[in-house]
Write an enzyme that holds these catalytic residues in place. Structure first.
Site, PDB file in Angstrom:
ATOM      1  N   ASP A  59       0.871  -1.165   0.000  1.00 54.03           N
ATOM      2  CA  ASP A  59       0.000   0.000   0.000  1.00 54.03           C
ATOM      3  C   ASP A  59       0.914   1.223   0.000  1.00 54.03           C
ATOM      4  O   ASP A  59       1.597   1.504   0.980  1.00 54.03           O
ATOM      5  CB  ASP A  59      -0.901   0.005   1.240  1.00 54.03           C
ATOM      6  CG  ASP A  59      -1.871   1.179   1.255  1.00 54.03           C
ATOM      7  OD1 ASP A  59      -1.738   2.090   0.410  1.00 54.03           O
ATOM      8  OD2 ASP A  59      -2.763   1.194   2.125  1.00 54.03           O
TER       9      ASP A  59
ATOM     10  N   TYR B 153      -5.751  16.170  -5.814  1.00 49.13           N
ATOM     11  CA  TYR B 153      -5.093  15.634  -7.011  1.00 49.13           C
ATOM     12  C   TYR B 153      -4.200  16.688  -7.653  1.00 49.13           C
ATOM     13  O   TYR B 153      -3.053  16.399  -8.027  1.00 49.13           O
ATOM     14  CB  TYR B 153      -6.148  15.140  -7.989  1.00 49.13           C
ATOM     15  CG  TYR B 153      -5.599  14.287  -9.111  1.00 49.13           C
ATOM     16  CD1 TYR B 153      -5.093  13.017  -8.848  1.00 49.13           C
ATOM     17  CD2 TYR B 153      -5.587  14.737 -10.429  1.00 49.13           C
ATOM     18  CE1 TYR B 153      -4.597  12.220  -9.869  1.00 49.13           C
ATOM     19  CE2 TYR B 153      -5.086  13.957 -11.448  1.00 49.13           C
ATOM     20  CZ  TYR B 153      -4.595  12.697 -11.169  1.00 49.13           C
ATOM     21  OH  TYR B 153      -4.090  11.907 -12.184  1.00 49.13           O
TER      22      TYR B 153
ATOM     23  N   ALA C 235      -2.868  19.320  -6.169  1.00 48.17           N
ATOM     24  CA  ALA C 235      -1.741  19.559  -5.274  1.00 48.17           C
ATOM     25  C   ALA C 235      -0.671  18.492  -5.460  1.00 48.17           C
ATOM     26  O   ALA C 235       0.529  18.793  -5.538  1.00 48.17           O
ATOM     27  CB  ALA C 235      -2.217  19.590  -3.830  1.00 48.17           C
TER      28      ALA C 235
END
Length: 231
Positions: A52, A143, A145
């Protein structure tokens, strides 16, 4: 797909789907050896580590494990990306921050961990930004940023590593992938949306990865010819 045993070793984040999977297929077809970091297994036979990417320390450790398994790295492509659009006040803080972590901080973490291997091989990095890394829109603060950050990070990295590691910033427009599937209907492309084939973008990635010594492709914009989010 069966993993190659010779040829350049290329680590692809998010290599189990979308653009990442297209890059993996392209690397294997060209005689290279793809390795994948993702939460889901890639195509059969492709070596991978479950990870992850929101856990950046785990991403660094997984990168090093794959690099050691491969006997080094010749390339890294940071294709993993997530987005949950919405107005700033409506997106939970943990969701907003996860977007920035996966899209920006994990990009940095993987490249940081891969850097010693890439410096030894004089390899290449291709970071995947977005047309929303150069053009801001409403309801995409996380997104934008993150992807604006990828643009700045990659440009600075190219200056830092000039002459030792190739660094390319790739700015794709929308693609026909599952990226939009879990969005609210109002944030999905319409049936008539002009979206690019991820295989076409993957071809540009390979072009950047396999430049001859002394030649650098610094930035590429690849999109459908009627892309509305660029310029």
């Amino acid at each position: 797909m069966t993993a190659a045993t010779t040829g350049p070793a290329v680590l692809v984040t998010g290599g189990s789907s979308g653009l990442g999977a297209a890059v993996v297929a392209g690397v294997a077809k060209s005689g290279g050896r793809p390795y994948v970091l993702d939460r889901q297994a890639p195509s059969d036979g492709v070596p991978w580590q479950a990870c992850d990417l929101a856990d950046t320390r785990a991403a660094e450790a997984a990168t090093r494990r794959l690099a050691e398994e491969a006997g080094g790295l010749d390339g890294v492509v940071t294709a993993a990306g997530v987005d949950v659009p919405g107005r700033l006040g409506d997106v939970p803080a943990e969701v907003w921050e996860r977007t920035v972590t996966v899209d920006l901080f994990a990009t940095v973490a993987v490249i940081r961990a891969a850097l010693p291997y890439l410096e030894r091989s004089h390899g290449s990095v291709v970071t995947i930004a977005s047309t929303l890394g150069v053009k801001a829109v409403s309801d995409a603060t996380a997104y934008c940023a993150a992807k604006f950050g990828v643009v700045g990070f990659t440009r600075a990295l190219a200056a830092e590593l000039a002459g030792s590691v190739g660094v390319t910033l790739l700015i794709p427009g929308g693609m026909r992938t599952a990226f939009f599937d879990e969005r609210e209907e109002r944030y999905r492309p319409g049936a008539d949306a002009e979206l690019n084939d991820p295989a076409h973008v993957a071809a540009a990635v390979l072009f950047a990865l396999y430049q001859p010594p002394g030649c650098a492709v610094r930035e590429l914009v690849v999109c459908a010819d009627r892309e509305v989010s660029y310029p």
